[in-house]
Design a protein around this motif. Sequence first.
Motif, PDB file in Angstrom:
ATOM      1  N   HIS A 247       0.919  -1.207   0.095  1.00 34.37           N
ATOM      2  CA  HIS A 247      -0.094   0.058  -0.038  1.00 34.37           C
ATOM      3  C   HIS A 247       0.792   1.431  -0.298  1.00 34.37           C
ATOM      4  O   HIS A 247       2.180   1.183   0.140  1.00 34.37           O
ATOM      5  CB  HIS A 247      -0.873  -0.001   1.182  1.00 34.37           C
TER       6      HIS A 247
ATOM      7  N   THR B 298       0.923   4.924   1.573  1.00 35.90           N
ATOM      8  CA  THR B 298       0.369   6.170   2.823  1.00 35.90           C
ATOM      9  C   THR B 298       0.831   7.708   2.651  1.00 35.90           C
ATOM     10  O   THR B 298       1.964   7.792   2.564  1.00 35.90           O
ATOM     11  CB  THR B 298       0.700   5.313   4.242  1.00 35.90           C
TER      12      THR B 298
ATOM     13  N   HIS C 103       4.864   7.117   3.505  1.00 33.44           N
ATOM     14  CA  HIS C 103       5.699   5.975   3.288  1.00 33.44           C
ATOM     15  C   HIS C 103       5.067   4.934   1.880  1.00 33.44           C
ATOM     16  O   HIS C 103       3.907   5.063   1.605  1.00 33.44           O
ATOM     17  CB  HIS C 103       5.888   4.790   4.553  1.00 33.44           C
TER      18      HIS C 103
ATOM     19  N   PHE D  56      -2.660  -5.454   8.955  1.00 32.42           N
ATOM     20  CA  PHE D  56      -1.386  -5.879   8.700  1.00 32.42           C
ATOM     21  C   PHE D  56      -0.293  -5.782   9.720  1.00 32.42           C
ATOM     22  O   PHE D  56      -0.741  -5.084  10.733  1.00 32.42           O
ATOM     23  CB  PHE D  56      -0.747  -5.377   7.347  1.00 32.42           C
TER      24      PHE D  56
ATOM     25  N   TYR E  42       9.151  -0.743   9.426  1.00 29.95           N
ATOM     26  CA  TYR E  42       9.545   0.249   8.823  1.00 29.95           C
ATOM     27  C   TYR E  42      10.966   0.510   8.669  1.00 29.95           C
ATOM     28  O   TYR E  42      11.632   0.413   9.782  1.00 29.95           O
ATOM     29  CB  TYR E  42       8.793   1.706   9.280  1.00 29.95           C
TER      30      TYR E  42
ATOM     31  N   GLU F 150       7.868   0.361   4.108  1.00 29.52           N
ATOM     32  CA  GLU F 150       7.489  -0.484   5.220  1.00 29.52           C
ATOM     33  C   GLU F 150       7.329  -1.983   4.690  1.00 29.52           C
ATOM     34  O   GLU F 150       7.171  -2.049   3.537  1.00 29.52           O
ATOM     35  CB  GLU F 150       5.928   0.117   5.363  1.00 29.52           C
TER      36      GLU F 150
HETATM   37 FE   LIG Z   1       1.642   1.768   6.199  1.00 35.73          FE
END
Ligand SMILES: [Fe+2]
Length: 329
Positions: free
Chosen positions: A9, A11, A222, A257, A261, A271
């Motif tokens: 993903h 962010t 991130h 999840f 990081y 991440e």
């Molecule tokens: Fe994240």
Amino acid sequence: MPHINGSHHVTLSVGDAQEDVDFHVGVLGMRFIKKTVLFDGGLPIYHLYYSNAAGDPSSVITTFPWKQAGLVGRRGTNQARENLLSVPAGSLDYWTKRLNSFGVETKDVDALGTRRLAFDHPSGINYQFVEVENDPRVGWTEGGVGGEHAIHGIYGVGIHVQNPENMVEFLDQSFYAGRLREEGERVQLAVGSPEIGNAVELVVNRTEEPGTWRYGSGTFHHFAWNMDNLENQAEVKFDLEGIGYTDASDLKDRTYFKSNYMRTPGGALFELAVTHDEGGWTCDESPEELGTQFMLPPHWEGKRDEIMAKLDPVTIPTNPTDATRDTTL
Ligand SMILES: [Fe+2]
């Protein structure tokens, strides 16, 4: 063997929550799948999740809207800057009209020999649509955008760097990347496999000051990679530490999840994510009701009323006018 299974993903730190929902759901036609809060720190801030139809890894954009807290970031170099998204081949003319009809300015750009569509999130973050042939990830078609145009998912991330060498070395030698392509000031590498949603593009930027890494509206926070399972995640982290990248965080449980990081030599925060064993997005809402509840982590559940009082309500567009608009473009 440790490996990376593409992206997981993206962010972003954005400004106003409703503006962000209207942009991703109302304009881009993405599926709203989760409303929760930032799990770290003591300040209640929304964490909003958007995806394609299935919400599978490599299709999710998440945002922290910082306007209420008054935090503004500064875009610059040594920072992730571009949210690169995959759209169906032949859809850019449709998207130009659709984005323009909502007052979003667009620009055709040439990158690595192909046309892309560049535009900005309302908070200023740079987005690019990249046409991809035969992307198997299924776009969300109940948000006003048809299947021949709907966003497949993540294409990759563009990172501005003052000097690309250290990040190329990191990606190539330590982060399972290959297939280097280069044109002008842009270098692209493909991380792990499969060969979809996994591009890292380094844009040489020697004119701007370094951007902020903390939370603040208008900046990338991130980019998450899919580690598949906890054993593989631990192996990847262990190997990175063995090379000297010892700044990976401890394992954090994000409900949907679990993640480490780490700050990369290009300045972008990566991440290492593993979708939770107990169902990911559907662990607390059924597939049909995704995004309809306000979900809090256990440590904040006792303060639900107090937190809700501090956050402006957001309304999720249902898009009846957008659906009409779609058919007329
Ligand atoms: Fe994240």
